[in-house]
Design an enzyme around this catalytic site. Structure first.
Site, PDB file in Angstrom:
ATOM      1  N   LYS A  10      63.234  80.524 -91.636  1.00 21.65           N
ATOM      2  CA  LYS A  10      63.367  80.492 -90.175  1.00 21.65           C
ATOM      3  C   LYS A  10      64.708  80.470 -89.569  1.00 21.65           C
ATOM      4  CE  LYS A  10      58.432  79.026 -89.519  1.00 21.65           C
ATOM      5  NZ  LYS A  10      57.450  78.139 -88.662  1.00 21.65           N
ATOM      6  N   TYR A  50      51.826  86.009 -86.230  1.00 27.35           N
ATOM      7  CA  TYR A  50      51.231  84.823 -86.130  1.00 27.35           C
ATOM      8  C   TYR A  50      49.893  85.201 -85.333  1.00 27.35           C
ATOM      9  CZ  TYR A  50      54.833  81.513 -87.382  1.00 27.35           C
ATOM     10  OH  TYR A  50      55.740  80.734 -88.350  1.00 27.35           O
ATOM     11  N   ARG A  86      53.689  76.129-100.871  1.00 30.26           N
ATOM     12  CA  ARG A  86      53.513  75.082 -99.655  1.00 30.26           C
ATOM     13  C   ARG A  86      53.668  73.889 -99.955  1.00 30.26           C
ATOM     14  NH1 ARG A  86      51.150  77.601 -94.924  1.00 30.26           N
ATOM     15  NH2 ARG A  86      50.161  75.682 -94.658  1.00 30.26           N
ATOM     16  N   THR A  92      53.588  70.656 -92.308  1.00 34.84           N
ATOM     17  CA  THR A  92      53.906  71.630 -91.066  1.00 34.84           C
ATOM     18  C   THR A  92      54.953  70.798 -90.104  1.00 34.84           C
ATOM     19  OG1 THR A  92      51.810  72.848 -91.071  1.00 34.84           O
ATOM     20  CG2 THR A  92      52.977  73.069 -89.304  1.00 34.84           C
ATOM     21  N   ARG A 103      60.838  71.033 -95.670  1.00 34.70           N
ATOM     22  CA  ARG A 103      60.661  70.540 -94.082  1.00 34.70           C
ATOM     23  C   ARG A 103      61.136  69.077 -94.026  1.00 34.70           C
ATOM     24  NH1 ARG A 103      55.006  73.913 -93.275  1.00 34.70           N
ATOM     25  NH2 ARG A 103      55.996  75.728 -92.371  1.00 34.70           N
ATOM     26  N   ASN A 113      60.925  74.102 -88.157  1.00 35.71           N
ATOM     27  CA  ASN A 113      60.344  73.628 -89.547  1.00 35.71           C
ATOM     28  C   ASN A 113      60.781  74.174 -90.601  1.00 35.71           C
ATOM     29  OD1 ASN A 113      58.656  75.517 -89.316  1.00 35.71           O
ATOM     30  ND2 ASN A 113      56.704  74.463 -89.347  1.00 35.71           N
ATOM     31  N   HIS A 116      58.500  79.131 -93.460  1.00 35.63           N
ATOM     32  CA  HIS A 116      57.134  79.583 -93.532  1.00 35.63           C
ATOM     33  C   HIS A 116      56.655  79.910 -94.797  1.00 35.63           C
ATOM     34  CE1 HIS A 116      53.504  82.038 -92.356  1.00 35.63           C
ATOM     35  NE2 HIS A 116      53.951  82.885 -93.142  1.00 35.63           N
ATOM     36  N   GLU A 127      50.658  89.549 -94.815  1.00 35.16           N
ATOM     37  CA  GLU A 127      52.110  89.160 -94.520  1.00 35.16           C
ATOM     38  C   GLU A 127      52.928  90.024 -95.517  1.00 35.16           C
ATOM     39  OE1 GLU A 127      52.284  84.882 -94.747  1.00 35.16           O
ATOM     40  OE2 GLU A 127      50.760  84.484 -92.977  1.00 35.16           O
TER      41      GLU A 127
END
Ligand code: ADP
Ligand code: MG
Length: 135
Positions: A10, A50, A86, A92, A103, A113, A116, A127
């Site tokens: 990000k 999103y 993940r 998150t 993160r 954070n 993604h 996506e």
């Protein structure tokens, strides 16, 4: 089963000069880079990415952040990589992220954070099709 997932480094992590360190985490987990780009997105594109969060109270701030500067979308491939990525990313909210996760190490707050990642085979397919059509 070998699968693919969409990751985004990000704008906060790119601006802070953490992109290389983030990418290293995935490479060290044995994941293969299938596609990668440096991209700044529009508000409309953020809305598509999103879609599930459009009505959430945090979405306006998230949209502002996601359109604030360049980010790095990446398609990764590997055995079980949707779950693996993940785990590597962490929770998150960086304040709740497990020590040693991306993160925890590079995230600052709710929207900011650092990364993604797709959360299911269905979202990964959607996506990847949105960010890298035809891949
Ligand atoms: P994840 O990115 O872990 O899949 P979500 O899909 O729930 O998390 O949320 C998407 C993004 O929206 C998060 O990565 C984060 O940047 C932001 N976000 C989620 N929840 C909040 C919140 N309560 N406050 C601020 N930002 C949030
Ligand atoms: Mg999500």
């Amino acid at each position: 089963m070998s699968e693919r997932t969409l990751v985004i480094i990000k704008p906060d992590a790119v601006a802070a000069g953490n992109a290389g360190k983030v990418l290293t985490r995935y490479e060290e987990a044995g994941l293969e880079i299938v596609a990668m780009d440096l991209r700044t997105i529009s508000g409309e594109f953020s809305d598509q990415h999103y879609e599930e969060h459009l009505e959430r109270d945090f979405y306006p701030a998230l949209r502002e952040f996601m359109t604030s500067g360049p980010m790095i979308p990446i398609v990764l491939r590997g055995e079980g990589c949707i779950a693996t990525v993940r785990e590597i990313n962490g929770a998150t909210n960086p304040a709740n992220a497990e020590p040693g996760t991306i993160r925890a190490d590079f995230g600052e707050s709710g929207p900011r954070n650092a990364v993604h990642a797709s959360d299911s085979p269905e979202s990964a397919a959607a996506e990847i099709a949105l960010w890298f059509p035809g891949l």
